[in-house]
Design a protein around this motif. Structure first.
Motif, PDB file in Angstrom:
ATOM      1  N   LEU A  18     -21.987 -15.577 -31.375  1.00 27.12           N
ATOM      2  CA  LEU A  18     -23.164 -14.729 -31.168  1.00 27.12           C
ATOM      3  C   LEU A  18     -23.708 -14.867 -29.750  1.00 27.12           C
ATOM      4  CD1 LEU A  18     -25.112 -15.240 -34.511  1.00 27.12           C
ATOM      5  CD2 LEU A  18     -23.904 -13.187 -33.761  1.00 27.12           C
ATOM      6  N   ASP A  19     -23.585 -16.043 -29.176  1.00 25.93           N
ATOM      7  CA  ASP A  19     -24.085 -16.322 -27.824  1.00 25.93           C
ATOM      8  C   ASP A  19     -23.097 -15.768 -26.800  1.00 25.93           C
ATOM      9  OD1 ASP A  19     -25.337 -17.334 -25.574  1.00 25.93           O
ATOM     10  OD2 ASP A  19     -24.614 -19.392 -25.906  1.00 25.93           O
ATOM     11  N   ARG A  20     -23.128 -14.448 -26.647  1.00 25.86           N
ATOM     12  CA  ARG A  20     -22.130 -13.750 -25.830  1.00 25.86           C
ATOM     13  C   ARG A  20     -22.186 -14.131 -24.349  1.00 25.86           C
ATOM     14  NH1 ARG A  20     -23.257  -8.399 -29.111  1.00 25.86           N
ATOM     15  NH2 ARG A  20     -21.939  -8.870 -30.889  1.00 25.86           N
ATOM     16  N   LEU A  25     -28.316 -19.713 -26.077  1.00 27.49           N
ATOM     17  CA  LEU A  25     -29.363 -19.082 -26.881  1.00 27.49           C
ATOM     18  C   LEU A  25     -28.818 -17.828 -27.553  1.00 27.49           C
ATOM     19  CD1 LEU A  25     -32.299 -19.236 -24.288  1.00 27.49           C
ATOM     20  CD2 LEU A  25     -31.958 -20.760 -26.261  1.00 27.49           C
ATOM     21  N   VAL A  26     -29.318 -17.561 -28.757  1.00 28.34           N
ATOM     22  CA  VAL A  26     -28.969 -16.340 -29.471  1.00 28.34           C
ATOM     23  C   VAL A  26     -30.219 -15.481 -29.524  1.00 28.34           C
ATOM     24  CG1 VAL A  26     -28.314 -15.399 -31.721  1.00 28.34           C
ATOM     25  CG2 VAL A  26     -27.154 -17.422 -30.847  1.00 28.34           C
ATOM     26  N   SER A  27     -30.084 -14.225 -29.083  1.00 30.22           N
ATOM     27  CA  SER A  27     -31.237 -13.325 -29.115  1.00 30.22           C
ATOM     28  C   SER A  27     -31.456 -12.827 -30.544  1.00 30.22           C
ATOM     29  CB  SER A  27     -31.008 -12.130 -28.181  1.00 30.22           C
ATOM     30  OG  SER A  27     -30.045 -11.262 -28.754  1.00 30.22           O
ATOM     31  N   LEU A  28     -32.646 -12.308 -30.792  1.00 27.82           N
ATOM     32  CA  LEU A  28     -32.947 -11.756 -32.110  1.00 27.82           C
ATOM     33  C   LEU A  28     -32.069 -10.553 -32.419  1.00 27.82           C
ATOM     34  CD1 LEU A  28     -36.828 -12.046 -32.407  1.00 27.82           C
ATOM     35  CD2 LEU A  28     -35.053 -13.608 -33.200  1.00 27.82           C
ATOM     36  N   GLY A  29     -31.725  -9.777 -31.403  1.00 27.59           N
ATOM     37  CA  GLY A  29     -30.826  -8.637 -31.595  1.00 27.59           C
ATOM     38  C   GLY A  29     -29.453  -9.089 -32.069  1.00 27.59           C
ATOM     39  N   LEU A  31     -28.790 -11.977 -33.545  1.00 26.46           N
ATOM     40  CA  LEU A  31     -28.978 -12.558 -34.873  1.00 26.46           C
ATOM     41  C   LEU A  31     -29.099 -11.458 -35.925  1.00 26.46           C
ATOM     42  CD1 LEU A  31     -29.405 -15.092 -36.582  1.00 26.46           C
ATOM     43  CD2 LEU A  31     -31.848 -14.943 -36.059  1.00 26.46           C
ATOM     44  N   ASN A  32     -29.849 -10.421 -35.600  1.00 30.35           N
ATOM     45  CA  ASN A  32     -30.044  -9.318 -36.542  1.00 30.35           C
ATOM     46  C   ASN A  32     -28.724  -8.590 -36.802  1.00 30.35           C
ATOM     47  OD1 ASN A  32     -31.862  -8.043 -38.272  1.00 30.35           O
ATOM     48  ND2 ASN A  32     -32.141  -6.346 -36.859  1.00 30.35           N
ATOM     49  N   TRP A  33     -27.882  -8.457 -35.783  1.00 25.51           N
ATOM     50  CA  TRP A  33     -26.572  -7.836 -35.942  1.00 25.51           C
ATOM     51  C   TRP A  33     -25.771  -8.594 -37.007  1.00 25.51           C
ATOM     52  CZ3 TRP A  33     -21.705  -9.901 -35.211  1.00 25.51           C
ATOM     53  CH2 TRP A  33     -20.640  -8.993 -35.230  1.00 25.51           C
ATOM     54  N   LEU A  34     -25.787  -9.911 -36.925  1.00 25.39           N
ATOM     55  CA  LEU A  34     -25.068 -10.746 -37.888  1.00 25.39           C
ATOM     56  C   LEU A  34     -25.671 -10.611 -39.288  1.00 25.39           C
ATOM     57  CD1 LEU A  34     -23.036 -13.010 -38.602  1.00 25.39           C
ATOM     58  CD2 LEU A  34     -24.859 -14.640 -38.030  1.00 25.39           C
ATOM     59  N   LEU A  35     -26.997 -10.673 -39.374  1.00 31.83           N
ATOM     60  CA  LEU A  35     -27.667 -10.594 -40.674  1.00 31.83           C
ATOM     61  C   LEU A  35     -27.359  -9.274 -41.380  1.00 31.83           C
ATOM     62  CD1 LEU A  35     -31.108 -12.176 -39.773  1.00 31.83           C
ATOM     63  CD2 LEU A  35     -29.267 -13.208 -41.131  1.00 31.83           C
ATOM     64  N   GLN A  41     -31.495  -7.681 -44.505  1.00 27.43           N
ATOM     65  CA  GLN A  41     -32.178  -6.676 -43.689  1.00 27.43           C
ATOM     66  C   GLN A  41     -33.542  -7.175 -43.205  1.00 27.43           C
ATOM     67  OE1 GLN A  41     -30.680  -3.702 -42.904  1.00 27.43           O
ATOM     68  NE2 GLN A  41     -28.910  -4.520 -43.989  1.00 27.43           N
ATOM     69  N   TYR A  42     -33.700  -7.250 -41.899  1.00 29.69           N
ATOM     70  CA  TYR A  42     -34.979  -7.555 -41.265  1.00 29.69           C
ATOM     71  C   TYR A  42     -35.152  -6.596 -40.094  1.00 29.69           C
ATOM     72  CZ  TYR A  42     -35.270 -12.227 -43.456  1.00 29.69           C
ATOM     73  OH  TYR A  42     -35.360 -13.267 -44.333  1.00 29.69           O
ATOM     74  N   SER A  43     -36.393  -6.189 -39.833  1.00 29.10           N
ATOM     75  CA  SER A  43     -36.632  -5.483 -38.575  1.00 29.10           C
ATOM     76  C   SER A  43     -36.740  -6.566 -37.493  1.00 29.10           C
ATOM     77  CB  SER A  43     -37.933  -4.677 -38.653  1.00 29.10           C
ATOM     78  OG  SER A  43     -39.053  -5.557 -38.658  1.00 29.10           O
TER      79      SER A  43
END
Length: 162
Positions: A18-20, A25-29, A31-35, A41-43
Motif C-alpha cells: 500500500l505504501d507506494r 506511511l499509508v494514506s487514507l486513500g 487504505l480505503n482502496w484496500l478496504l 465501506q467507509y467514506s
C-alpha cells in the motif's frame, strides 16, 4: 485472534504494497482502496475520524487492523447467534409437530399407550422385544406423572440425538 486473522508478516507485506512511495506511511486513500476490495465501506471522512489522522505508520496500521477485525468478529458472532436462534425455533416447531403425532387424543400429554401405538405403526415396537414404554417414559418424565408433556418430550428428543 480468529483463525481467519492475518499474521504480522501478512500485514507487513500488505502495508508495504500500500505504501507506494516508500515513505513508511499509508494514506487514507490507499487504505480505503484496500478496504473497498475486501468489502468494507467507509467514506474518507469516516476513515479519518476513525483513524484520527490522514496517514498511518505501520504500528497505527496494525492497531487499525485489530480494531476492524474485532468489530467484524463481534458482528459475525451476533449473526451466528441470530441464525442459531432461528434454527432453534425451527427445531421447536418440528418437535411440536412430532409431539402431536404421538399425542393421539390431543390432550397435551403422551401416554404409554399412545407411545406404544405410534411406535407399533412405525414398525419400531416389538411386542416380544421386552421393551416397556413405561420405563421409556420414566427416563424423561421429570415431574413423575407417568406421561410426557411437551417439554419432557423435547428434552427426550434433544438428549437422544446427542
Amino acid at each position: 485472534m480468529s483463525s481467519s486473522s492475518l499474521s504480522s508478516n501478512d500485514l507487513h507485506r500488505i502495508f508495504h504494497k500500500l505504501d507506494r512511495n516508500g515513505d513508511g506511511l499509508v494514506s487514507l486513500g490507499e487504505l480505503n482502496w484496500l478496504l473497498e476490495r475486501v468489502g468494507v465501506q467507509y467514506s474518507l471522512d469516516e476513515l479519518e475520524s476513525l483513524v484520527g489522522n490522514t496517514t498511518l505508520d505501520f504500528n497505527e496500521f496494525l492497531v487499525f487492523y485489530e480494531s476492524i477485525s474485532t468489530e467484524k468478529k463481534g458482528e459475525s458472532e451476533v449473526e451466528e447467534e441470530e441464525v442459531k436462534e432461528e434454527e432453534e425455533e425451527e427445531d421447536v416447531g418440528d418437535l411440536a409437530k412430532a409431539f402431536r403425532v404421538f399425542d393421539l387424543n390431543g390432550d397435551g400429554f403422551i401416554t404409554c399407550d399412545e407411545l406404544q401405538s405410534v411406535l407399533s405403526r412405525l414398525g419400531m415396537w416389538e411386542e416380544n422385544g421386552g421393551g416397556d414404554c413405561r420405563s421409556m417414559i420414566k427416563v424423561y418424565d421429570t415431574n413423575s406423572d407417568g406421561v410426557l408433556d411437551f417439554e419432557e418430550f423435547k428434552n427426550m428428543m434433544l438428549l437422544s440425538t446427542i
